[in-house]
Write an enzyme that holds these catalytic residues in place. Structure first.
Site, PDB file in Angstrom:
ATOM      1  N   TRP A 154       0.833  -1.207   0.000  1.00  0.00           N
ATOM      2  CA  TRP A 154       0.000   0.000   0.000  1.00  0.00           C
ATOM      3  C   TRP A 154       0.863   1.251   0.000  1.00  0.00           C
ATOM      4  CZ3 TRP A 154      -0.922  -4.313   3.046  1.00  0.00           C
ATOM      5  CH2 TRP A 154      -2.088  -5.029   2.709  1.00  0.00           C
ATOM      6  N   HIS A 183      -6.964   1.619   2.346  1.00  0.00           N
ATOM      7  CA  HIS A 183      -8.037   0.662   2.087  1.00  0.00           C
ATOM      8  C   HIS A 183      -9.129   0.871   3.141  1.00  0.00           C
ATOM      9  CE1 HIS A 183      -5.386  -2.437   4.547  1.00  0.00           C
ATOM     10  NE2 HIS A 183      -5.483  -1.287   5.135  1.00  0.00           N
ATOM     11  N   ARG A 209      -4.175   6.071  -2.602  1.00  0.00           N
ATOM     12  CA  ARG A 209      -2.859   5.439  -2.759  1.00  0.00           C
ATOM     13  C   ARG A 209      -1.919   6.400  -3.462  1.00  0.00           C
ATOM     14  NH1 ARG A 209      -4.044  -0.708  -3.239  1.00  0.00           N
ATOM     15  NH2 ARG A 209      -5.537  -0.817  -1.511  1.00  0.00           N
ATOM     16  N   GLN A 223     -13.659   1.722  -2.324  1.00  0.00           N
ATOM     17  CA  GLN A 223     -13.697   0.309  -1.977  1.00  0.00           C
ATOM     18  C   GLN A 223     -14.956  -0.006  -1.189  1.00  0.00           C
ATOM     19  OE1 GLN A 223     -10.198  -0.845   0.292  1.00  0.00           O
ATOM     20  NE2 GLN A 223      -9.115  -1.433  -1.572  1.00  0.00           N
ATOM     21  N   VAL A 266      -5.631 -11.732   6.829  1.00  0.00           N
ATOM     22  CA  VAL A 266      -6.483 -12.921   6.634  1.00  0.00           C
ATOM     23  C   VAL A 266      -5.614 -14.173   6.541  1.00  0.00           C
ATOM     24  CG1 VAL A 266      -8.501 -11.808   5.585  1.00  0.00           C
ATOM     25  CG2 VAL A 266      -6.558 -12.455   4.144  1.00  0.00           C
ATOM     26  N   ALA A 308     -13.496 -11.717   5.847  1.00  0.00           N
ATOM     27  CA  ALA A 308     -13.425 -10.312   5.426  1.00  0.00           C
ATOM     28  C   ALA A 308     -13.170 -10.286   3.927  1.00  0.00           C
ATOM     29  CB  ALA A 308     -12.299  -9.591   6.156  1.00  0.00           C
TER      30      ALA A 308
HETATM   31  N1  PHE Z   1      -7.751  -4.358   1.967  1.00  0.00           N
HETATM   32  C1  PHE Z   1      -7.331  -5.177   0.868  1.00  0.00           C
HETATM   33  C2  PHE Z   1      -6.809  -4.276  -0.247  1.00  0.00           C
HETATM   34  O1  PHE Z   1      -7.114  -3.118  -0.272  1.00  0.00           O
HETATM   35  C3  PHE Z   1      -8.463  -6.054   0.342  1.00  0.00           C
HETATM   36  C4  PHE Z   1      -8.893  -7.093   1.325  1.00  0.00           C
HETATM   37  C5  PHE Z   1      -9.869  -6.801   2.270  1.00  0.00           C
HETATM   38  C6  PHE Z   1      -8.336  -8.355   1.289  1.00  0.00           C
HETATM   39  C7  PHE Z   1     -10.292  -7.766   3.171  1.00  0.00           C
HETATM   40  C8  PHE Z   1      -8.732  -9.309   2.184  1.00  0.00           C
HETATM   41  C9  PHE Z   1      -9.704  -9.024   3.093  1.00  0.00           C
HETATM   42  O2  PHE Z   1      -6.078  -4.705  -1.101  1.00  0.00           O
END
Ligand code: PHE
Length: 340
Positions: A154, A183, A209, A223, A266, A308
């Site tokens: 990120w 995010h 970003r 998002q 995750v 998630a």
């Molecule tokens: N936050 C991650 C992204 O922006 C996406 C994501 C969210 C992946 C929740 C897994 C679980 O790339």
């Protein structure tokens, strides 16, 4: 004698009333004839009677009657002008009306509303969080410590807090440095800090970003985060929920493909691809089972588990409407917006 003077006053009053009441050029002409007409005009009669008056009376009555004649002629002229100019401004009721131009919803607004509607019908609550985040919620609590190479995933806009005078505020703050959230995942933490499971939420929102823009990258985009937590929530629940969502969003004839992937928050992590009838496989979201370290950060019981997911709204809109370049969303060009 007195009678004629009286008559002049009466004539003045009546004539003015009639001129005032005239509604057309024709009625103005009638009024002129009635008072100033050569043959039977009421004021003309007074002027004619002058010849039988004494010199003194002639002077007095004559000047009064003549003044009134001039006054009435002028009033009638003005009234005629007024009435004929009104005629020009008259409304043409046969003219076609002015076209009313309607505003348009931005394609991202449409997609956002659609996503909210579908998830609401699946019993998810819609919540939102801050765009200006701190390091702790955007990274650390999501199992991305400061020295973790995954932070490179990120590219971040770091924000220096300043006083009203523009001076930088130094010193560590609770939550660490400030940044524009990269995010919507920090809302996982914020929500679980203040709510107990079981629950299911989505978090639509704006994200940022620090990167070079091109047809598929913008420094600012949208998002939708999803989070469902409870004692028995599994990946099977995730599959059911997310496939129900995408079938409502893209249509029933959709194919799904799950690929193993990596996100620090995750475990296991997956990436979901979808294929529209006759189309190619398209990557649409990252997801997975919430990492134990994330639950630890919000002091959740060992029994709790959940999934998630996070997806880009811009990307969904691009796929759904066949938009080739993400930058079009932020161009402010009405020729683009008008097409939706
Ligand atoms: N936050 C991650 C992204 O922006 C996406 C994501 C969210 C992946 C929740 C897994 C679980 O790339």
């Amino acid at each position: 004698m007195k009678k004629i003077v009286m008559d002049i006053d009466v004539i003045r009053k009546n004539a003015k009333r009639d001129i005032e009441a005239a509604t057309s050029v024709k009625t103005c002409e009638d009024v002129r004839v009635q008072y100033l007409g050569r043959k039977d005009g009421e004021l003309t009669a007074v002027l004619r009677a002058l010849s039988s008056m004494s010199l003194e009376e002639k002077r007095r009555v004559g000047s009064e009657a003549n003044a009134l004649r001039v006054e009435l002629e002028e009033l009638i002229e003005n009234k005629i002008k007024e009435l004929s100019s009104k005629k020009i401004q008259r409304i043409d009721v046969t003219k076609p009306g002015k076209r009313v131009s309607l505003g348009h919803l931005h394609p991202l607004t449409r997609i956002d509303r659609e996503v909210r509607d579908i998830f609401s019908s699946l019993n998810f609550s819609v919540v939102s969080g801050p765009e200006l985040e701190d390091e702790y919620h955007n990274f650390d609590a999501l199992n991305i410590p400061g020295d973790h190479p995954a932070r490179d995933m990120w590219d971040t806009f770091w924000v220096k807090p300043r006083t009203d005078n523009g001076e930088e505020i130094k010193g560590a703050k609770k939550g660490g440095k400030l940044l524009m959230r990269t995010h919507t995942s920090p809302m996982q933490i914020r929500y679980m800090e203040t709510h107990q499971a079981p629950f299911q939420i989505i978090v639509p929102g704006r994200t940022f970003r620090y990167e070079a823009t091109d047809a598929s990258h913008e420094i600012n985009f949208y998002q939708v985060e999803g989070l469902m937590v409870g004692p028995n929530v599994t990946l099977a629940n995730f599959k059911f929920i997310i496939e129900s969502f995408f079938k409502r969003f893209f249509g029933e004839n959709l194919e799904f493909r799950y690929r193993p992937s990596y996100f620090p928050f995750v475990e296991p992590g997956v990436e979901l691809d979808v294929k529209l009838p006759g189309g190619k496989w398209l990557e649409v979201m990252g997801a997975g089972m919430v990492h134990r370290n994330v639950f630890n950060a919000v002091k959740y019981d060992k029994e709790m588990q959940g999934f998630a997911f996070g997806m880009g709204l811009d990307r969904l809109a691009m796929i759904k409407y066949g938009i080739p370049d993400i930058r079009l969303f932020y161009s402010g060009d009405v020729r683009f917006t008008k097409q939706f």
